[in-house]
Design a protein around this motif. Structure first.
Motif, PDB file in Angstrom:
ATOM      1  N   GLN A 267      20.840  96.697  85.562  1.00 40.59           N
ATOM      2  CA  GLN A 267      20.157  97.985  85.605  1.00 40.59           C
ATOM      3  C   GLN A 267      21.174  99.120  85.420  1.00 40.59           C
ATOM      4  O   GLN A 267      20.931 100.071  84.675  1.00 40.59           O
ATOM      5  CB  GLN A 267      19.424  98.139  86.945  1.00 40.59           C
ATOM      6  CG  GLN A 267      18.623  99.421  87.032  1.00 40.59           C
ATOM      7  CD  GLN A 267      18.235  99.737  88.464  1.00 40.59           C
ATOM      8  OE1 GLN A 267      19.027  99.525  89.388  1.00 40.59           O
ATOM      9  NE2 GLN A 267      17.038 100.221  88.657  1.00 40.59           N
ATOM     10  N   ARG A 268      22.314  98.987  86.095  1.00 38.82           N
ATOM     11  CA  ARG A 268      23.358 100.020  85.985  1.00 38.82           C
ATOM     12  C   ARG A 268      23.880 100.101  84.555  1.00 38.82           C
ATOM     13  O   ARG A 268      24.098 101.180  84.021  1.00 38.82           O
ATOM     14  CB  ARG A 268      24.494  99.705  86.959  1.00 38.82           C
ATOM     15  CG  ARG A 268      24.727 100.818  87.914  1.00 38.82           C
ATOM     16  CD  ARG A 268      25.865 100.666  88.893  1.00 38.82           C
ATOM     17  NE  ARG A 268      26.798  99.604  88.661  1.00 38.82           N
ATOM     18  CZ  ARG A 268      26.959  98.561  89.477  1.00 38.82           C
ATOM     19  NH1 ARG A 268      26.195  98.436  90.539  1.00 38.82           N
ATOM     20  NH2 ARG A 268      27.868  97.660  89.223  1.00 38.82           N
ATOM     21  N   ALA A 269      24.058  98.945  83.931  1.00 40.24           N
ATOM     22  CA  ALA A 269      24.561  98.924  82.555  1.00 40.24           C
ATOM     23  C   ALA A 269      23.591  99.638  81.617  1.00 40.24           C
ATOM     24  O   ALA A 269      23.998 100.346  80.695  1.00 40.24           O
ATOM     25  CB  ALA A 269      24.768  97.479  82.102  1.00 40.24           C
ATOM     26  N   LYS A 270      22.294  99.473  81.867  1.00 40.54           N
ATOM     27  CA  LYS A 270      21.297 100.164  81.031  1.00 40.54           C
ATOM     28  C   LYS A 270      21.351 101.663  81.280  1.00 40.54           C
ATOM     29  O   LYS A 270      21.334 102.460  80.351  1.00 40.54           O
ATOM     30  CB  LYS A 270      19.892  99.624  81.336  1.00 40.54           C
ATOM     31  CG  LYS A 270      19.658  98.234  80.779  1.00 40.54           C
ATOM     32  CD  LYS A 270      18.183  97.919  80.599  1.00 40.54           C
ATOM     33  CE  LYS A 270      17.464  97.861  81.921  1.00 40.54           C
ATOM     34  NZ  LYS A 270      16.054  97.451  81.778  1.00 40.54           N
ATOM     35  N   LYS A 271      21.434 102.040  82.571  1.00 42.59           N
ATOM     36  CA  LYS A 271      21.459 103.466  82.906  1.00 42.59           C
ATOM     37  C   LYS A 271      22.676 104.154  82.317  1.00 42.59           C
ATOM     38  O   LYS A 271      22.615 105.317  81.933  1.00 42.59           O
ATOM     39  CB  LYS A 271      21.432 103.646  84.430  1.00 42.59           C
ATOM     40  CG  LYS A 271      20.033 103.480  84.988  1.00 42.59           C
ATOM     41  CD  LYS A 271      19.942 103.925  86.440  1.00 42.59           C
ATOM     42  CE  LYS A 271      18.502 103.835  86.917  1.00 42.59           C
ATOM     43  NZ  LYS A 271      18.421 103.645  88.374  1.00 42.59           N
ATOM     44  N   LYS A 272      23.797 103.439  82.281  1.00 41.72           N
ATOM     45  CA  LYS A 272      25.026 104.010  81.723  1.00 41.72           C
ATOM     46  C   LYS A 272      25.001 104.021  80.199  1.00 41.72           C
ATOM     47  O   LYS A 272      25.959 104.476  79.563  1.00 41.72           O
ATOM     48  CB  LYS A 272      26.238 103.180  82.170  1.00 41.72           C
ATOM     49  CG  LYS A 272      26.719 103.409  83.585  1.00 41.72           C
ATOM     50  CD  LYS A 272      28.076 102.689  83.714  1.00 41.72           C
ATOM     51  CE  LYS A 272      28.582 102.571  85.121  1.00 41.72           C
ATOM     52  NZ  LYS A 272      29.717 101.611  85.178  1.00 41.72           N
ATOM     53  N   GLY A 273      23.960 103.452  79.602  1.00 42.31           N
ATOM     54  CA  GLY A 273      23.857 103.413  78.144  1.00 42.31           C
ATOM     55  C   GLY A 273      24.762 102.371  77.502  1.00 42.31           C
ATOM     56  O   GLY A 273      25.031 102.420  76.308  1.00 42.31           O
ATOM     57  N   LEU A 274      25.221 101.394  78.299  1.00 43.08           N
ATOM     58  CA  LEU A 274      26.127 100.370  77.767  1.00 43.08           C
ATOM     59  C   LEU A 274      25.358  99.230  77.114  1.00 43.08           C
ATOM     60  O   LEU A 274      25.900  98.464  76.317  1.00 43.08           O
ATOM     61  CB  LEU A 274      27.024  99.829  78.882  1.00 43.08           C
ATOM     62  CG  LEU A 274      27.895 100.902  79.546  1.00 43.08           C
ATOM     63  CD1 LEU A 274      28.554 100.363  80.804  1.00 43.08           C
ATOM     64  CD2 LEU A 274      28.940 101.407  78.557  1.00 43.08           C
ATOM     65  N   THR A 275      24.082  99.100  77.482  1.00 49.07           N
ATOM     66  CA  THR A 275      23.248  98.094  76.832  1.00 49.07           C
ATOM     67  C   THR A 275      21.815  98.586  76.751  1.00 49.07           C
ATOM     68  O   THR A 275      21.383  99.412  77.564  1.00 49.07           O
ATOM     69  CB  THR A 275      23.303  96.742  77.585  1.00 49.07           C
ATOM     70  OG1 THR A 275      22.619  95.760  76.807  1.00 49.07           O
ATOM     71  CG2 THR A 275      22.659  96.816  78.958  1.00 49.07           C
ATOM     72  N   GLU A 276      21.097  98.101  75.726  1.00 45.94           N
ATOM     73  CA  GLU A 276      19.666  98.363  75.603  1.00 45.94           C
ATOM     74  C   GLU A 276      18.994  97.011  75.488  1.00 45.94           C
ATOM     75  O   GLU A 276      19.432  96.170  74.700  1.00 45.94           O
ATOM     76  CB  GLU A 276      19.362  99.152  74.334  1.00 45.94           C
ATOM     77  CG  GLU A 276      19.855 100.580  74.326  1.00 45.94           C
ATOM     78  CD  GLU A 276      19.723 101.161  72.918  1.00 45.94           C
ATOM     79  OE1 GLU A 276      18.639 101.644  72.581  1.00 45.94           O
ATOM     80  OE2 GLU A 276      20.707 101.069  72.170  1.00 45.94           O
ATOM     81  N   ILE A 277      17.951  96.812  76.293  1.00 45.73           N
ATOM     82  CA  ILE A 277      17.257  95.523  76.283  1.00 45.73           C
ATOM     83  C   ILE A 277      15.776  95.795  76.032  1.00 45.73           C
ATOM     84  O   ILE A 277      15.119  96.478  76.822  1.00 45.73           O
ATOM     85  CB  ILE A 277      17.441  94.785  77.632  1.00 45.73           C
ATOM     86  CG1 ILE A 277      18.942  94.601  77.929  1.00 45.73           C
ATOM     87  CG2 ILE A 277      16.733  93.431  77.596  1.00 45.73           C
ATOM     88  CD1 ILE A 277      19.245  94.125  79.345  1.00 45.73           C
ATOM     89  N   TYR A 278      15.258  95.299  74.907  1.00 44.64           N
ATOM     90  CA  TYR A 278      13.850  95.495  74.558  1.00 44.64           C
ATOM     91  C   TYR A 278      13.152  94.144  74.564  1.00 44.64           C
ATOM     92  O   TYR A 278      13.669  93.173  74.002  1.00 44.64           O
ATOM     93  CB  TYR A 278      13.718  96.143  73.181  1.00 44.64           C
ATOM     94  CG  TYR A 278      14.334  97.518  73.136  1.00 44.64           C
ATOM     95  CD1 TYR A 278      13.604  98.634  73.555  1.00 44.64           C
ATOM     96  CD2 TYR A 278      15.656  97.693  72.735  1.00 44.64           C
ATOM     97  CE1 TYR A 278      14.181  99.897  73.551  1.00 44.64           C
ATOM     98  CE2 TYR A 278      16.241  98.951  72.731  1.00 44.64           C
ATOM     99  CZ  TYR A 278      15.502 100.050  73.134  1.00 44.64           C
ATOM    100  OH  TYR A 278      16.074 101.292  73.136  1.00 44.64           O
ATOM    101  N   VAL A 279      11.991  94.118  75.216  1.00 50.17           N
ATOM    102  CA  VAL A 279      11.220  92.873  75.284  1.00 50.17           C
ATOM    103  C   VAL A 279       9.958  93.059  74.448  1.00 50.17           C
ATOM    104  O   VAL A 279       9.224  94.031  74.625  1.00 50.17           O
ATOM    105  CB  VAL A 279      10.873  92.537  76.748  1.00 50.17           C
ATOM    106  CG1 VAL A 279      10.022  91.282  76.815  1.00 50.17           C
ATOM    107  CG2 VAL A 279      12.157  92.360  77.563  1.00 50.17           C
TER     108      VAL A 279
END
Ligand code: ADE
Length: 224
Positions: free
Chosen positions: A23-35
């Motif tokens: 969750q933190r990685a997504k918030k920091k913009g380091l990863t995007e995960i689309y389902v």
């Protein structure tokens, strides 16, 4: 790094990425995960994405049409470095593979179900097939979550202590040494005194010895 995961059970993939490090990685913009829900790409009114196997046999087989439509749409929007299919007959995931995958930019992950997916999907679209171990799960969703976790924690900036991914078991050739925290004595169970000694060289040496011992006992194959 961007992940596009294609599944018939998107709900199974809501929670794994909504907590803690991911969750933190997504918030920091380091990863995007689309389902993506594969049923949205079904071409029939019942939203079926599977059919009976040619030649007979038990179980349904996932059809090529919906996968082709979803992958095609994604590929119109950007370039993908890999299209990964999670399957028990793929290469077994290792730390080395996770390290290598963590250098990629865009990845599609296909989750299978039922008896399998039409071989033509694998032949035409899939560039890599990955298993998370020699056991069979009911679908590729949990394996996909495992794969994404193993990769995302390696992305630069995701772990607050940059060295902690480097000292993981498997990142070197040894398993990790045991770790302890307070209290130093719990109901008579004491923390090894060397860890309280303040002597960093002695601590490093103790950790190395314990790591060696653990590896010898549990995974002698890693020392060969
Ligand atoms: N799908 C079902 N079992 C699996 C496994 N062990 N690894 C990857 N995908 C799977």
């Amino acid at each position: 790094m961007r992940f596009d995961i294609i599944t018939v059970l998107p709900a199974l993939l809501e929670s794994p990425f909504a907590h803690s490090i991911l969750q933190r990685a997504k918030k920091k913009g380091l990863t995007e995960i689309y389902v993506h829900n594969l049923r949205d790409y079904a071409d029939n009114k019942h939203k079926n994405v599977d059919d009976y196997p040619y030649g007979g046999g038990s179980g349904m087989v996932m059809s090529i049409g919906p996968f082709a439509a979803c992958i095609g749409k994604l590929k119109e929007e950007r370039h993908y470095d890999e299209v990964i299919f999670m399957t028990p007959d793929g290469e077994v995931l290792t730390q080395t593979a996770a390290n290598q995958l963590s250098s990629l930019k865009n990845v599609i992950i296909l989750c299978g179900h039922y008896k399998g997916i039409d071989q033509r999907i694998r032949d035409l679209f899939v560039t890599r097939e990955i298993s998370i171990g020699d056991y069979v799960l009911s679908g590729g969703e949990l394996p996909a979550a495992v794969l994404v976790d193993a990769i995302v924690r390696l992305l630069p900036g995701v772990l607050s202590d940059e060295t902690s991914a480097l000292s993981d078991s498997f990142q070197g050739e040894l398993l990790d040494a045991p770790v302890y925290t307070r209290p130093a004595n719990w109901n008579g169970l004491e923390v090894p005194p060397v860890l309280l000694s303040g002597n960093q060289a002695a601590i490093d040496n103790w950790r190395h010895e314990r790591a060696l011992e653990r590896t010898r006992e549990r995974r002698p194959d890693l020392l060969e």
